[in-house]
Design an enzyme around this catalytic site. Structure first.
Site, mmCIF file in Angstrom:
data_model
loop_
_atom_site.group_PDB
_atom_site.id
_atom_site.type_symbol
_atom_site.label_atom_id
_atom_site.label_comp_id
_atom_site.label_asym_id
_atom_site.label_seq_id
_atom_site.Cartn_x
_atom_site.Cartn_y
_atom_site.Cartn_z
ATOM 1 N N VAL A 99 51.991 99.004 50.213
ATOM 2 C CA VAL A 99 52.324 97.597 50.017
ATOM 3 C C VAL A 99 52.914 97.422 48.626
ATOM 4 O O VAL A 99 52.459 98.037 47.671
ATOM 5 C CB VAL A 99 51.069 96.708 50.153
ATOM 6 C CG1 VAL A 99 51.416 95.245 49.915
ATOM 7 C CG2 VAL A 99 50.427 96.888 51.525
ATOM 8 N N HIS A 106 13.815 95.825 59.066
ATOM 9 C CA HIS A 106 13.760 97.095 59.801
ATOM 10 C C HIS A 106 13.684 96.810 61.299
ATOM 11 O O HIS A 106 12.947 95.917 61.727
ATOM 12 C CB HIS A 106 12.518 97.882 59.371
ATOM 13 C CG HIS A 106 12.288 99.111 60.200
ATOM 14 N ND1 HIS A 106 12.977 100.283 59.990
ATOM 15 C CD2 HIS A 106 11.444 99.336 61.244
ATOM 16 C CE1 HIS A 106 12.568 101.180 60.859
ATOM 17 N NE2 HIS A 106 11.635 100.638 61.632
#
Length: 217
Positions: free
Chosen positions: A23, A196
């Protein structure tokens, strides 16, 4: 058919092709030279608020240099306008806190300094690493290949950088981006409870590993 810089044309036969030309900001034909706007290697030079060396002229996005990312350009735009409007509490853009994400397989994400860059700048560092293969959620998803790496200043515990390769790391990286913006230390991250089972648990494990305290290595 590939046209080279010297005008030669080469023929390449292949089953697949990837276009990775990069880019570059388009600053041609804007009259910047006539106005005396400072540029460097094809980019407009700005400060943390988008201001150029010429009063009243601002630049954001790809024309203002790397990293050439959509979220960087959007943030620069907000900061620039808030500065022009004299909005209270506006903060300059800190390029070290801009996350970089590559949406490949596996995904890659990072923020801040690399280990090599931190050493080159003279930081005395601690480095933590944690593998996806030791994470229950990653195993359950069938995505147990990858790792998370964290870099800390040994003296203060400041988080200098984080780097990830693996499933959904382009989502996980924002946790470390927020931590760096809040100037979070390793102690605060160690005392943070992560749910978790989640991939995010690996973020904490990487921090713990930097200090020799990993639980599930």
């Amino acid at each position: 058919h590939v046209e080279m810089k010297d005008g030669r044309v080469e023929k390449i036969t292949a089953d697949r092709m990837i276009s990775a030309v990069g880019v570059q900001g388009n600053i041609e034909g804007l009259g910047l030279e006539a106005l005396g706007v400072k540029t460097d290697r094809g980019c407009v030079v700005i400060d943390g608020y988008g201001k150029t060396n010429v009063p009243g002229i601002y630049a954001i996005g790809d024309v203002a240099g790397p990293p050439m990312l959509a979220h960087k350009a959007e943030h620069e735009g907000v900061v620039c306008i808030e500065k022009i409007a004299d909005f209270p509490g506006v903060h300059a853009t800190d390029k070290l806190k801009i996350p970089g994400c590559t949406y490949c397989n596996p995904q890659v994400a990072s923020v801040g300094l690399t280990e090599a860059k931190a050493k080159a700048e003279g930081w005395d560092i601690r480095v933590g690493r944690f593998q996806f293969a030791a994470n229950g959620k990653a195993i359950a998803l069938g995505e147990d290949q990858g790792f998370i790496k964290t870099i800390f200043d040994k003296k203060t515990g400041q988080l200098l950088g984080a780097h990830m390769v693996g499933a959904e790391v382009t989502e996980l990286i924002q946790g470390f981006v927020v931590a760096m913006n809040l100037e979070t230390t390793e102690e605060e991250l160690m005392h943070t409870i992560f749910p978790h089972p989640t991939l995010s648990e690996m973020m904490k494990e990487s921090v713990l590993d930097a200090y020799g305290r990993a639980l599930n290595a």
